[in-house]
Design a protein around this motif. Structure first.
Motif, PDB file in Angstrom:
ATOM      1  N   ASP A 221     -38.734 -24.828 -25.031  1.00  0.00           N
ATOM      2  CA  ASP A 221     -39.554 -23.644 -25.684  1.00  0.00           C
ATOM      3  C   ASP A 221     -39.402 -23.849 -27.143  1.00  0.00           C
ATOM      4  OD1 ASP A 221     -37.143 -22.533 -26.220  1.00  0.00           O
ATOM      5  OD2 ASP A 221     -37.233 -21.413 -24.336  1.00  0.00           O
ATOM      6  N   GLU A 222     -39.957 -22.749 -27.870  1.00  0.00           N
ATOM      7  CA  GLU A 222     -39.888 -22.857 -29.361  1.00  0.00           C
ATOM      8  C   GLU A 222     -38.961 -21.843 -29.992  1.00  0.00           C
ATOM      9  OE1 GLU A 222     -44.170 -19.838 -28.832  1.00  0.00           O
ATOM     10  OE2 GLU A 222     -44.081 -21.696 -30.068  1.00  0.00           O
ATOM     11  N   TYR A 223     -38.069 -21.440 -29.080  1.00  0.00           N
ATOM     12  CA  TYR A 223     -36.963 -20.584 -29.668  1.00  0.00           C
ATOM     13  C   TYR A 223     -35.676 -21.021 -29.867  1.00  0.00           C
ATOM     14  CZ  TYR A 223     -40.179 -16.802 -28.567  1.00  0.00           C
ATOM     15  OH  TYR A 223     -41.304 -15.866 -28.646  1.00  0.00           O
ATOM     16  N   TRP A 224     -35.060 -20.963 -30.690  1.00  0.00           N
ATOM     17  CA  TRP A 224     -33.673 -21.691 -31.334  1.00  0.00           C
ATOM     18  C   TRP A 224     -32.530 -20.659 -31.511  1.00  0.00           C
ATOM     19  CZ3 TRP A 224     -36.108 -26.025 -30.332  1.00  0.00           C
ATOM     20  CH2 TRP A 224     -37.383 -26.187 -30.708  1.00  0.00           C
ATOM     21  N   LEU A 265     -35.343 -34.960 -27.609  1.00  0.00           N
ATOM     22  CA  LEU A 265     -35.334 -33.431 -27.392  1.00  0.00           C
ATOM     23  C   LEU A 265     -36.833 -33.041 -28.065  1.00  0.00           C
ATOM     24  CD1 LEU A 265     -31.787 -32.065 -27.807  1.00  0.00           C
ATOM     25  CD2 LEU A 265     -32.988 -32.620 -25.701  1.00  0.00           C
ATOM     26  N   LEU A 266     -36.932 -33.753 -29.157  1.00  0.00           N
ATOM     27  CA  LEU A 266     -38.226 -33.219 -29.753  1.00  0.00           C
ATOM     28  C   LEU A 266     -39.436 -33.639 -28.818  1.00  0.00           C
ATOM     29  CD1 LEU A 266     -40.006 -32.497 -32.518  1.00  0.00           C
ATOM     30  CD2 LEU A 266     -39.692 -34.839 -33.083  1.00  0.00           C
ATOM     31  N   SER A 267     -39.303 -34.614 -28.337  1.00  0.00           N
ATOM     32  CA  SER A 267     -40.796 -35.232 -27.443  1.00  0.00           C
ATOM     33  C   SER A 267     -40.761 -34.181 -25.878  1.00  0.00           C
ATOM     34  CB  SER A 267     -40.394 -36.600 -26.835  1.00  0.00           C
ATOM     35  OG  SER A 267     -39.388 -36.643 -26.124  1.00  0.00           O
ATOM     36  N   LEU A 268     -39.539 -33.268 -25.746  1.00  0.00           N
ATOM     37  CA  LEU A 268     -39.713 -32.516 -24.747  1.00  0.00           C
ATOM     38  C   LEU A 268     -40.365 -31.039 -24.982  1.00  0.00           C
ATOM     39  CD1 LEU A 268     -36.097 -33.041 -23.268  1.00  0.00           C
ATOM     40  CD2 LEU A 268     -38.225 -34.033 -22.519  1.00  0.00           C
ATOM     41  N   GLN A 269     -40.675 -30.901 -26.395  1.00  0.00           N
ATOM     42  CA  GLN A 269     -41.197 -29.369 -26.731  1.00  0.00           C
ATOM     43  C   GLN A 269     -42.661 -29.273 -26.176  1.00  0.00           C
ATOM     44  OE1 GLN A 269     -39.232 -27.368 -28.408  1.00  0.00           O
ATOM     45  NE2 GLN A 269     -37.760 -29.037 -27.586  1.00  0.00           N
ATOM     46  N   GLY A 270     -42.794 -28.102 -25.465  1.00  0.00           N
ATOM     47  CA  GLY A 270     -43.782 -27.821 -24.794  1.00  0.00           C
ATOM     48  C   GLY A 270     -44.153 -28.400 -23.433  1.00  0.00           C
ATOM     49  N   SER A 271     -43.202 -29.092 -22.916  1.00  0.00           N
ATOM     50  CA  SER A 271     -43.510 -29.614 -21.524  1.00  0.00           C
ATOM     51  C   SER A 271     -43.336 -28.683 -20.486  1.00  0.00           C
ATOM     52  CB  SER A 271     -42.183 -30.949 -21.249  1.00  0.00           C
ATOM     53  OG  SER A 271     -40.929 -30.216 -21.569  1.00  0.00           O
ATOM     54  N   LYS A 272     -42.657 -27.386 -20.719  1.00  0.00           N
ATOM     55  CA  LYS A 272     -42.634 -26.380 -19.759  1.00  0.00           C
ATOM     56  C   LYS A 272     -42.446 -26.661 -18.202  1.00  0.00           C
ATOM     57  CE  LYS A 272     -46.581 -24.028 -21.883  1.00  0.00           C
ATOM     58  NZ  LYS A 272     -48.100 -23.427 -22.061  1.00  0.00           N
ATOM     59  N   PRO A 273     -41.122 -27.122 -18.013  1.00  0.00           N
ATOM     60  CA  PRO A 273     -40.692 -27.538 -16.898  1.00  0.00           C
ATOM     61  C   PRO A 273     -40.698 -26.722 -15.897  1.00  0.00           C
ATOM     62  CG  PRO A 273     -38.755 -27.564 -18.293  1.00  0.00           C
ATOM     63  CD  PRO A 273     -40.102 -27.329 -19.216  1.00  0.00           C
ATOM     64  N   LYS A 283     -37.697 -17.638 -32.781  1.00  0.00           N
ATOM     65  CA  LYS A 283     -38.874 -18.464 -32.951  1.00  0.00           C
ATOM     66  C   LYS A 283     -38.959 -19.315 -34.218  1.00  0.00           C
ATOM     67  CE  LYS A 283     -43.937 -18.684 -31.507  1.00  0.00           C
ATOM     68  NZ  LYS A 283     -45.042 -17.845 -31.042  1.00  0.00           N
ATOM     69  N   GLU A 284     -39.338 -20.495 -34.343  1.00  0.00           N
ATOM     70  CA  GLU A 284     -39.493 -21.014 -35.536  1.00  0.00           C
ATOM     71  C   GLU A 284     -40.923 -21.731 -35.458  1.00  0.00           C
ATOM     72  OE1 GLU A 284     -36.453 -23.964 -36.382  1.00  0.00           O
ATOM     73  OE2 GLU A 284     -34.981 -22.365 -36.234  1.00  0.00           O
ATOM     74  N   ALA A 285     -41.329 -22.248 -36.493  1.00  0.00           N
ATOM     75  CA  ALA A 285     -42.552 -22.847 -36.821  1.00  0.00           C
ATOM     76  C   ALA A 285     -42.720 -24.025 -36.078  1.00  0.00           C
ATOM     77  CB  ALA A 285     -42.829 -23.113 -38.306  1.00  0.00           C
ATOM     78  N   PRO A 286     -43.742 -24.590 -35.425  1.00  0.00           N
ATOM     79  CA  PRO A 286     -44.155 -25.697 -34.913  1.00  0.00           C
ATOM     80  C   PRO A 286     -43.549 -27.132 -35.583  1.00  0.00           C
ATOM     81  CG  PRO A 286     -45.975 -24.236 -34.712  1.00  0.00           C
ATOM     82  CD  PRO A 286     -45.288 -23.810 -35.630  1.00  0.00           C
ATOM     83  N   GLY A 287     -43.647 -27.001 -36.977  1.00  0.00           N
ATOM     84  CA  GLY A 287     -43.362 -28.131 -37.559  1.00  0.00           C
ATOM     85  C   GLY A 287     -41.940 -28.600 -37.514  1.00  0.00           C
ATOM     86  N   GLN A 288     -40.935 -27.369 -37.263  1.00  0.00           N
ATOM     87  CA  GLN A 288     -39.655 -27.601 -37.398  1.00  0.00           C
ATOM     88  C   GLN A 288     -38.967 -27.516 -35.940  1.00  0.00           C
ATOM     89  OE1 GLN A 288     -38.635 -23.713 -39.525  1.00  0.00           O
ATOM     90  NE2 GLN A 288     -38.204 -24.870 -41.504  1.00  0.00           N
ATOM     91  N   ARG A 289     -39.781 -27.793 -34.963  1.00  0.00           N
ATOM     92  CA  ARG A 289     -39.369 -27.783 -33.527  1.00  0.00           C
ATOM     93  C   ARG A 289     -38.444 -29.183 -32.986  1.00  0.00           C
ATOM     94  NH1 ARG A 289     -44.560 -25.538 -30.122  1.00  0.00           N
ATOM     95  NH2 ARG A 289     -44.660 -23.542 -31.047  1.00  0.00           N
ATOM     96  N   VAL A 290     -37.534 -29.110 -32.684  1.00  0.00           N
ATOM     97  CA  VAL A 290     -36.929 -30.283 -32.068  1.00  0.00           C
ATOM     98  C   VAL A 290     -35.987 -29.691 -30.797  1.00  0.00           C
ATOM     99  CG1 VAL A 290     -35.069 -31.982 -32.489  1.00  0.00           C
ATOM    100  CG2 VAL A 290     -36.400 -31.160 -34.254  1.00  0.00           C
ATOM    101  N   ALA A 291     -35.248 -28.894 -31.084  1.00  0.00           N
ATOM    102  CA  ALA A 291     -34.343 -28.402 -29.751  1.00  0.00           C
ATOM    103  C   ALA A 291     -33.445 -27.348 -30.365  1.00  0.00           C
ATOM    104  CB  ALA A 291     -33.828 -29.622 -29.040  1.00  0.00           C
TER     105      ALA A 291
END
Length: 293
Positions: A221-224, A265-273, A283-291
């Motif tokens: 998800d987008e929370y860290w 882990l960056l490639s898993l963002q938004g996969s919603k398992p 929550k962080e900005a999409p540009g900073q998403r990794v994990a």
């Protein structure tokens, strides 16, 4: 019709090997609790083994047919309209004439005589000539790709880039937990596959096979909890989080391996398992998403 027991024995042997190869996949039961990835891998291996055995069986049957029909093929090859053709030369290989491979041997002397050394007028082997032509085509492609289009790095530039990256991984600043690194996420398929393998072995027990979160938080998800930018994730994996169950991996994984895991882990963002754990952290900005770990 003549009866060829050898062909039937080959077919029976091939069928038996197919059954043996497919046996482990067929023996899987619901109680085995194999994951979807394991089941797909077993099915893939079973299909590849079956395909290989079918190809082997076809080759053996074709070889048997050639041996049985060799006299008829020899008479066909001797026809004046067949022998000089390309297909006729291929047929010659089946009946024992290697002209297609070694070229035409004429044993005719030329009028060249150097210190008693005579030159014969024989063809170069066709395989040698075609290999030479292939090197010319390769050279044209290489020149176009690396020098004209400049689409790839030359050896010197590639070596310099690898040495620069290696210097980052061995720098003393990389061992300072208070100083962030300046890495960029890896995007090459090989690095992501390596990161996935490392994650499955080391991280999945706490974060889930699909990073859905178990004891550890959800990584998709987008929370860290400790920062989602790649260098924050790198730091969290390398030095761990005291009192939170996140161990330090700096003594077990190399710097590049840690970066591969972070990039995967960056490639898993938004996969919603399925069964994803509830969000934790900020929550962080999409540009900073990794994990987050």
């Amino acid at each position: 019709m003549r009866y060829y027991p050898f062909s039937w024995r080959v077919a029976a042997t091939g069928a038996g090997l197919v059954v043996l190869a497919a046996g482990p996949a067929l023996a899987q039961t619901p109680e085995a609790k194999a994951g979807p990835a394991d089941s797909q891998l077993l099915l893939l291996w079973a299909l590849l083994a079956t395909l290989g055995l079918v190809i082997l069986l076809m080759v053996l049957l074709a070889a048997t047919l050639v041996v049985r029909l060799r006299p008829q093929l020899r008479r066909l090859y001797e026809l004046p309209t067949v022998r000089p053709t390309w297909s006729g030369r291929v047929l010659g290989l089946l009946v024992g004439d290697a002209t297609l491979v070694r070229g035409e041997v004429r044993d005719e002397l030329l009028d060249h005589d150097y210190d008693g050394i005579h030159e014969f007028d024989n063809d170069l082997p066709p395989w040698w000539k075609y290999s030479f032509y292939a090197t010319i085509l390769f050279a044209i492609g290489y020149l176009s790709y690396y020098h004209l289009a400049e689409a790839g790095q030359l050896q010197g530039a590639e070596y310099a880039a690898e040495m620069q990256q290696a210097a980052l991984f061995v720098s003393t600043e990389a061992d300072d937990p208070n100083k962030l690194t300046t890495y960029q996420p890896l995007t090459a398929a090989g690095d992501l596959n390596s990161g996935k393998a490392l994650y499955t072995t080391n991280c999945a027990p706490c974060h889930g096979a699909n990073a859905e979160g178990k004891v550890g938080p959800n990584l998709t998800d987008e929370y860290w909890l400790h920062g989602g930018e790649v260098n924050h994730v790198y730091k969290t994996i390398k030095f761990g989080v005291q009192g939170k169950g996140m161990v330090a991996w700096k003594g077990k994984l190399s710097g590049k391996q840690i970066l591969q895991v972070s990039s995967y882990l960056l490639s898993l963002q938004g996969s919603k398992p399925a069964g994803a754990k509830e969000p934790q952290g900020e929550k962080e900005a999409p540009g900073q998403r990794v994990a987050r770990l």
